[in-house]
Enzyme design. Sequence first.
Site, PDB file in Angstrom:
ATOM      1  N   PRO A  58     -45.667 -15.736 -39.100  1.00 19.89           N
ATOM      2  CA  PRO A  58     -45.189 -15.955 -40.467  1.00 19.89           C
ATOM      3  C   PRO A  58     -46.333 -15.893 -41.476  1.00 19.89           C
ATOM      4  O   PRO A  58     -47.397 -16.464 -41.252  1.00 19.89           O
ATOM      5  CB  PRO A  58     -44.638 -17.390 -40.395  1.00 19.89           C
ATOM      6  CG  PRO A  58     -45.474 -18.044 -39.339  1.00 19.89           C
ATOM      7  CD  PRO A  58     -45.841 -16.977 -38.342  1.00 19.89           C
ATOM      8  N   ARG A  91     -45.626 -15.055 -45.497  1.00 19.66           N
ATOM      9  CA  ARG A  91     -44.917 -15.508 -46.696  1.00 19.66           C
ATOM     10  C   ARG A  91     -44.337 -16.911 -46.546  1.00 19.66           C
ATOM     11  O   ARG A  91     -44.441 -17.752 -47.426  1.00 19.66           O
ATOM     12  CB  ARG A  91     -43.772 -14.506 -46.901  1.00 19.66           C
ATOM     13  CG  ARG A  91     -43.120 -14.496 -48.226  1.00 19.66           C
ATOM     14  CD  ARG A  91     -41.943 -13.512 -48.153  1.00 19.66           C
ATOM     15  NE  ARG A  91     -42.320 -12.109 -48.075  1.00 19.66           N
ATOM     16  CZ  ARG A  91     -42.781 -11.389 -49.092  1.00 19.66           C
ATOM     17  NH1 ARG A  91     -42.930 -11.929 -50.262  1.00 19.66           N
ATOM     18  NH2 ARG A  91     -43.100 -10.117 -48.938  1.00 19.66           N
ATOM     19  N   CYS A 118     -53.497  -2.281 -70.233  1.00 21.82           N
ATOM     20  CA  CYS A 118     -53.181  -1.080 -71.036  1.00 21.82           C
ATOM     21  C   CYS A 118     -52.316  -0.151 -70.196  1.00 21.82           C
ATOM     22  O   CYS A 118     -52.728   0.971 -69.840  1.00 21.82           O
ATOM     23  CB  CYS A 118     -54.461  -0.384 -71.450  1.00 21.82           C
ATOM     24  SG  CYS A 118     -55.388  -1.348 -72.636  1.00 21.82           S
TER      25      CYS A 118
END
Length: 432
Positions: free
Chosen positions: A312, A314, A387
């Site tokens: 695992p 996340r 930008c």
Amino acid sequence: MTRAWEIEGFLGSSDGRMTMDGVDVSALADDFGTPLFIFSERRIASNIERLQNAGEKAGVRLKICYASKANSNTGILKAVRAAGSDIEVNSGGELFKALNAGFSPSQVIFNGTSKTEREISEAVTAGIYAIQADSIFELERIEKVSLSLGIRANVSLRLVPEIRSDTLHGLQTALLTSKFGMMPDEAVEAFRRWREDDPALSIRGIHLHIGSQTPDAEPYLEALQVLYKEVARIRKETGRRVAHVNLGGGFPVNYLRDPGFAGRMADSQKKLFASELDLGEVLSRGWKEILGRAEYDGIGGIFQDLELLIEPGRNVIADAGICVTTVENRKTRPLGAGQGADTWLFTDAGFNILLSMETYKWYYQIVAAERVNEPHATPYRLAGPLCDGGDVYFDIEGKRRLPDHRLLPQGIVPGDVLALLNCGAYSIAQMF
Ligand code: PLP
């Protein structure tokens, strides 16, 4: 009042200000500046404990190998180790960091499709628990390195089991069209070719990984059946006993703890982002089925001893981290005749900080960190500082993967501090 995004004992509020582990989030932003990632050691420990409990509930020998690709910051790795997890690495750099953070080689497994001879050599020299070979070519490469070093390498074999899941296409890793793993036939052949007494390779296990943020139980149940089938087949066709099976990672995180914040997000997206999976339930069901089949097939003994690895990432680190950003600019844009106007807010965190907001249109819930008691009901267009016209918190292609507007208190102005929740995974890791 408890809000849906709060997590008891870790993410909460005091006097209308967000707190993490009892510490005022905005005060940290004042001290350190923004954008700022803040992590909770407490939450990391409780997430790992939850996974350990899942193994206990299923009555399986579970080896948790935190997928360090999700976040390999050394402080995080130390917290993960202290909480009792082992580790998965995906590069020589991550291997170095894992050993440096105090993991012992027997706690480390090494994945990846493109391991260099140097990386393999470092893993073999360290004597890690398993190098997970992605192809027969790679097995031969590991064999060559290990013979030249005179050290036997522990390996396991990554399979491509053709299991589909309901996640984003780029996060699916178990389909034949994905780039990972070898065919099950090749794995059986490898067990036949590199025998138990092979001087170079000790093939110990088989591995698969379905994908990331897999929302349902079914693909995992299917994957456990595939692992069973291959262990049984290897036994039958080669006489070899597999020592461990590895179910991979991908256990989901609920990014929509407060669905009211999601605005006009498509329902299909909500399913993905709001998923909760009870791993204890999945493992209990899946493992029970496996043991039943094994008894019936006369190979129950193998499964009594078998170790189950999971990877695992996340699920350990996403909700243990938040990203705090400051609003630096505000403007109003008319929407067209008689249609009113949008208020735009510009933050100092963009996709340079949270790349997945651009690549996967990943959703992170946002809370005004100093105004948590105020209704979050006013729509704003949010954008970052880069930008680049794509540096926005919505989906410019209009696919509604992300809501067009974020809901925040009325009158948000430059200087206000916002907290993006569940930012611990695949954020810092993708910044460099
Ligand atoms: N294991 C492997 C082989 C992976 O490729 C990944 C992520 O891509 C993981 C584990 C961790 O996935 P997650 O963070 O979704 O648990």
